[in-house]
Design a protein around this motif. Structure first.
Motif, PDB file in Angstrom:
ATOM      1  N   HIS A 199     126.101   7.391  -2.160  1.00  0.00           N
ATOM      2  CA  HIS A 199     126.557   8.705  -2.617  1.00  0.00           C
ATOM      3  C   HIS A 199     128.066   8.883  -2.459  1.00  0.00           C
ATOM      4  O   HIS A 199     128.653   9.775  -3.081  1.00  0.00           O
ATOM      5  CB  HIS A 199     125.824   9.812  -1.851  1.00  0.00           C
ATOM      6  CG  HIS A 199     126.143   9.885  -0.394  1.00  0.00           C
ATOM      7  ND1 HIS A 199     125.546   9.074   0.537  1.00  0.00           N
ATOM      8  CD2 HIS A 199     127.002  10.674   0.292  1.00  0.00           C
ATOM      9  CE1 HIS A 199     126.017   9.371   1.741  1.00  0.00           C
ATOM     10  NE2 HIS A 199     126.906  10.327   1.617  1.00  0.00           N
TER      11      HIS A 199
ATOM     12  N   LEU B 291     127.302  12.938 -10.024  1.00  0.00           N
ATOM     13  CA  LEU B 291     126.282  13.298 -11.009  1.00  0.00           C
ATOM     14  C   LEU B 291     126.974  14.000 -12.164  1.00  0.00           C
ATOM     15  O   LEU B 291     127.735  14.952 -11.963  1.00  0.00           O
ATOM     16  CB  LEU B 291     125.231  14.214 -10.381  1.00  0.00           C
ATOM     17  CG  LEU B 291     124.197  14.807 -11.343  1.00  0.00           C
ATOM     18  CD1 LEU B 291     123.324  13.708 -11.945  1.00  0.00           C
ATOM     19  CD2 LEU B 291     123.320  15.841 -10.634  1.00  0.00           C
TER      20      LEU B 291
ATOM     21  N   ALA C 121     127.230  13.413  -5.909  1.00  0.00           N
ATOM     22  CA  ALA C 121     125.838  12.948  -5.855  1.00  0.00           C
ATOM     23  C   ALA C 121     125.320  13.029  -4.423  1.00  0.00           C
ATOM     24  O   ALA C 121     126.057  12.754  -3.473  1.00  0.00           O
ATOM     25  CB  ALA C 121     125.748  11.511  -6.352  1.00  0.00           C
TER      26      ALA C 121
ATOM     27  N   VAL D 131     117.660  13.046  -3.375  1.00  0.00           N
ATOM     28  CA  VAL D 131     117.601  13.585  -4.735  1.00  0.00           C
ATOM     29  C   VAL D 131     116.271  14.292  -4.963  1.00  0.00           C
ATOM     30  O   VAL D 131     115.201  13.766  -4.624  1.00  0.00           O
ATOM     31  CB  VAL D 131     117.788  12.472  -5.784  1.00  0.00           C
ATOM     32  CG1 VAL D 131     117.654  13.038  -7.192  1.00  0.00           C
ATOM     33  CG2 VAL D 131     119.148  11.815  -5.617  1.00  0.00           C
TER      34      VAL D 131
ATOM     35  N   TRP E 191     114.013  14.936  -7.617  1.00  0.00           N
ATOM     36  CA  TRP E 191     113.784  14.462  -8.978  1.00  0.00           C
ATOM     37  C   TRP E 191     113.102  15.470  -9.887  1.00  0.00           C
ATOM     38  O   TRP E 191     113.380  15.483 -11.100  1.00  0.00           O
ATOM     39  CB  TRP E 191     112.984  13.156  -8.938  1.00  0.00           C
ATOM     40  CG  TRP E 191     113.760  12.023  -8.340  1.00  0.00           C
ATOM     41  CD1 TRP E 191     113.618  11.502  -7.090  1.00  0.00           C
ATOM     42  CD2 TRP E 191     114.838  11.293  -8.947  1.00  0.00           C
ATOM     43  NE1 TRP E 191     114.524  10.506  -6.867  1.00  0.00           N
ATOM     44  CE2 TRP E 191     115.295  10.340  -7.991  1.00  0.00           C
ATOM     45  CE3 TRP E 191     115.458  11.348 -10.188  1.00  0.00           C
ATOM     46  CZ2 TRP E 191     116.335   9.473  -8.267  1.00  0.00           C
ATOM     47  CZ3 TRP E 191     116.494  10.471 -10.456  1.00  0.00           C
ATOM     48  CH2 TRP E 191     116.921   9.552  -9.510  1.00  0.00           C
TER      49      TRP E 191
ATOM     50  N   ILE F  84     119.808  20.114  -6.944  1.00  0.00           N
ATOM     51  CA  ILE F  84     119.512  18.723  -7.290  1.00  0.00           C
ATOM     52  C   ILE F  84     119.071  17.896  -6.089  1.00  0.00           C
ATOM     53  O   ILE F  84     118.705  16.741  -6.251  1.00  0.00           O
ATOM     54  CB  ILE F  84     120.737  18.049  -7.937  1.00  0.00           C
ATOM     55  CG1 ILE F  84     121.896  17.958  -6.926  1.00  0.00           C
ATOM     56  CG2 ILE F  84     121.155  18.773  -9.187  1.00  0.00           C
ATOM     57  CD1 ILE F  84     123.003  17.030  -7.365  1.00  0.00           C
ATOM     58  N   CYS F  85     119.134  18.466  -4.878  1.00  0.00           N
ATOM     59  CA  CYS F  85     118.743  17.666  -3.717  1.00  0.00           C
ATOM     60  C   CYS F  85     118.036  18.528  -2.679  1.00  0.00           C
ATOM     61  O   CYS F  85     118.186  19.753  -2.650  1.00  0.00           O
ATOM     62  CB  CYS F  85     119.962  16.971  -3.097  1.00  0.00           C
ATOM     63  SG  CYS F  85     121.267  18.086  -2.574  1.00  0.00           S
TER      64      CYS F  85
ATOM     65  N   TYR G 276     120.303   4.648  -7.731  1.00  0.00           N
ATOM     66  CA  TYR G 276     119.819   5.960  -8.177  1.00  0.00           C
ATOM     67  C   TYR G 276     118.770   5.853  -9.270  1.00  0.00           C
ATOM     68  O   TYR G 276     118.623   6.763 -10.077  1.00  0.00           O
ATOM     69  CB  TYR G 276     120.996   6.819  -8.645  1.00  0.00           C
ATOM     70  CG  TYR G 276     121.809   7.349  -7.486  1.00  0.00           C
ATOM     71  CD1 TYR G 276     121.455   8.527  -6.845  1.00  0.00           C
ATOM     72  CD2 TYR G 276     122.916   6.653  -7.006  1.00  0.00           C
ATOM     73  CE1 TYR G 276     122.184   9.011  -5.773  1.00  0.00           C
ATOM     74  CE2 TYR G 276     123.655   7.123  -5.934  1.00  0.00           C
ATOM     75  CZ  TYR G 276     123.284   8.301  -5.322  1.00  0.00           C
ATOM     76  OH  TYR G 276     124.002   8.780  -4.251  1.00  0.00           O
TER      77      TYR G 276
END
Length: 715
Positions: A188, A193, A333, A339, A341, A435-436, A686
């Motif tokens: 990361h 991203l 990221a 993450v 998903w 996103i995480c 990723y």
């Protein structure tokens, strides 16, 4: 509330704490409970199950307290990461604050309050029948010169808390930089991203990404990984894992029934063969779904773009990539295992609607939670309770019953209702568009904190309708006066709340009653082997808001009702030992934010200080001490200026690392021979776990070999 009611609450909770500690010291030694009390040690292989009986198992021992006490901050950082260190520093920070405030409150302010005669004189011969209000600032008459002691205390504690906040912010910022330098290269750190990727006709998302970054970042661009919609494939893999576990369990346990009668005619079926055929069908569906997901039509207009250096990734993150700011949107990221998903499988419209739904749900939950708050307020008032339930009048005349109802039961009811809030807030945050997992947890942490402050503090202080509570804040000129008249009146309730909610919740964290009950229920019906269990991670969104709320109560009430401070210190001492033990034996980190929870702590403490100062302004006005009220006015302004300075000085380091740190680390990596291998692994770091290859047996008809690899099941 009478002193006797508080003593009853203290006695009940002290008994529960001793009971939990004793049971924990015994139950943690039983091999059947290892998954509950030492799952981390079992997973790491540091502790093994012992089947032979030992009399020592039935004797409680305090050895775990010594081990938790001896754990150093360096060891905690090594085993649990910087987030765990920051969490423990929240507790030690609170201990320092309330030790300082406790010396002033107990040895100066409490005797001053007791010397007043605004309410009535204290009967030391019959102390238990005195009202707790005689120990508060309400017992001082208007215009009393003794109120200047409280004025000085407000200034002293504000200065101490601000200086400690500055020291902690600076220290944690330094630890964050040191942690960055001490860790191995992480994916990361080299990756961003990119979302809202424009795609021209006749090309795919992958081609657009490669063409763009090869043109504008030719010297630093390394690779990219386009995100695909894979929610259906993830569901199929989950079903396949369950079937595999059933098959391996049947094969490893010869005593388990291998056959079952199914259907209307009760045909006899071999379970291993039955589950094997089901797994083959799922395998075929997975192949078809994977082929469909791999098509360009299933690409999401988002990609993880990796660079050859940390500085290259940082430049791409901070720069606007397009004339149109809504295209090529970049963000840092998260760690690959952090993450979230499912975020990528939802459309933009769905995420936008979800944000509105979350706002509406939070408002509705806040309104609905006022119902238990009003019930609790009724329980603290025996006269109101007798009006609501006339048939209880004879029972309420019993001294012990009335003490339990007014001193212990209200806080217990609130605590039980609060148990459901963190999971609800975590779910709402998960559909909000993060996103995480770490961002979801930070968002849930903020939601739980402000929900607790509003519904437990303000709703209790300004007990009444929702419209009445809102109307108070719509008239800001009179907020200090209304706070000054309402907050001291609830001092006895919040003292009991600290004892009931604080002591009991911390002890139950050690005892882990819910995981213990769930383990006892699950084991007789479990189809998995004993080795298969998941090591939990600490729910920061549940525990950090609780500590910060008690911090707010302590800062707010230290000069109003200093009697709350000893009970807060007991709570913090319990939390200090118990959470260190949990980090050693129970919780294992699933991701690392490198201390990003601290800004939440800092903002909460600043809010607590400003709230305390607003109450002080209103209180000195009501007590007809206008000079003290006037001299307090600069204090919230200075506090907010201090907060602004800290925000400019330290907060940027919690958003992104500075260039000098990144460049220095990149230069160090030039001479690292392992970097070539790291870059090779970075290309696929990723990749969606659902798209990773699954190894099937060469002979799918064989029942002795697994249809899916054990490595994939553990993924």
């Amino acid at each position: 509330m009478l002193v006797s009611a508080l003593l009853t609450s203290v006695g009940i909770n002290s008994g529960l704490c001793v009971l939990f500690f004793t049971l924990y010291s015994i139950l943690r030694k039983q091999p059947t409970n290892y998954e509950v009390y030492i799952p981390r040690l079992i997973a790491e292989g540091s502790s093994k199950r012992r089947s032979h009986f030992n009399l020592e198992r039935l004797i409680p021992s305090p050895g775990w307290v010594k081990r938790a006490w001896k754990l150093s901050e360096e060891d905690l950082l090594l085993t649990s990461g910087l987030d765990a260190v920051v969490f423990m520093r929240v507790i030690t920070f609170s201990l320092r604050v309330f030790l300082f405030a406790g010396v002033i409150g107990i040895f100066v302010l409490l005797p001053v309050n007791c010397s007043g005669d605004q309410l009535h004189d204290i009967d030391f011969a019959d102390l238990s029948n005195n009202s707790l209000d005689v120990f508060t600032i309400s017992n001082l008459s208007s215009g009393s010169k003794r109120l200047w002691a409280h004025f000085c205390a407000v200034y002293l504690v504000t200065a101490f808390v601000c200086s400690l906040l500055y020291y902690e912010y600076k220290c944690i910022t330094g630890k964050r930089i040191d942690f960055f330098h001490s860790t191995k290269p992480q994916p990361h750190q080299f990756t961003i991203l990119v979302r809202s990727i424009p795609v021209s006709a006749g090309s795919s998302v992958s081609e657009s990404v490669e063409r763009f970054f090869m043109e504008y970042y030719p010297s630093t661009y390394l690779s990219h990984m386009v995100v695909h919609r894979s929610s259906k494939l993830q569901s199929l893999i989950k079903d396949a894992k369950k079937l595999y576990k059933r098959i391996t369990h049947l094969q490893s346990e010869p005593n388990q029934p291998q056959y079952r009668h199914v259907g209307f005619f009760r045909h006899r079926v071999d379970l291993v063969d039955h589950y094997g055929k089901k797994l083959e069908d799922i395998e075929e569906n997975m192949r078809l779904e994977r082929s469909e997901v791999s098509l360009a039509t299933q690409e999401v207009r988002a990609a993880f773009v990796s660079f050859k250096s940390r500085y290259g990734a940082a430049v791409a993150f901070h720069m606007k990539q397009s004339i149109n700011p809504t295209e090529w949107v970049t963000e840092l990221a998260p760690e690959p295992n952090d993450v979230y998903w499912p975020f990528f499988s939802s459309s933009f419209m769905r995420r936008w609607l979800s944000k509105i739904v979350v706002i509406v749900a939070c408002i509705l939950l806040t309104i609905l939670f006022l119902i238990p708050v009003l019930v609790v307020q009724g329980l603290t008032n025996l006269n109101q309770l007798e009006i609501w339930f006339p048939f209880l009048k004879s029972i309420l005349t019993i001294t012990f019953v009335s003490q339990v109802i007014t001193g212990y039961l209200p806080s217990l009811i609130l605590q039980l209702f609060l148990k459901i809030v963190p999971p609800i807030m975590e779910f709402l945050s998960s559909i909000q568009g993060y996103i995480c997992h770490s961002d979801i947890e930070k968002s849930a942490c903020n939601k739980v904190l402000w929900f607790t402050i509003w519904n437990i503090f303000f709703a209790t202080v300004f007990s009444g309708s929702v419209l009445y509570q809102v109307s108070i804040f719509l008239d800001p000129k009179h907020i200090p006066a209304k706070l000054a008249s309402a907050v001291p009146a609830q001092a006895s309730f919040f003292i009991a709340y600290v004892v009931t909610s604080g002591w009991t919740s911390t002890s139950s964290e050690l005892f882990r009653i819910i995981p213990l009950i769930w383990s006892l229920i699950r084991k007789p019906f479990s189809c998995c082997s004993d080795e298969e269990f998941e090591v939990p991670s600490i729910p920061y969104h549940r525990d950090i808001p609780r500590i910060l709320f008690f911090g707010l109560l302590g800062i707010t009430y230290f000069f109003l009702a200093p009697l709350i401070l000893p009970f807060l210190l007991v709570y913090l001492c319990l939390a200090y030992i118990i959470y260190r033990n949990q980090f050693l034996n129970v919780y294992s980190p699933k991701y690392e934010t490198a201390g990003k929870f601290w800004p939440i702590v800092h903002n909460s403490m600043i809010f607590s200080l400003v709230l305390m100062q607003a109450i002080a302004i209103g209180l000195f006005t009501l007590k007809k001490l206008p000079l003290a009220s006037t001299l307090i006015f600069p204090l919230p302004v200075l506090t907010l200026l201090f907060n602004e300075y800290c925000r400019k000085r330290f907060l940027p380091n919690f958003i992104a690392y500075p260039a000098e740190v990144l460049i220095k680390r990149d230069r160090e990596d030039r001479y690292d021979p392992k970097m070539a291998e790291f870059y090779d692994n970075l290309v696929a770091a990723y990749q969606d776990p659902a798209l990773l290859p699954i190894q099937f047996s060469a002979n799918s008809d064989s029942l002795n070999s697994p249809l899916i690899s054990a490595a994939q099941v553990r993924h």
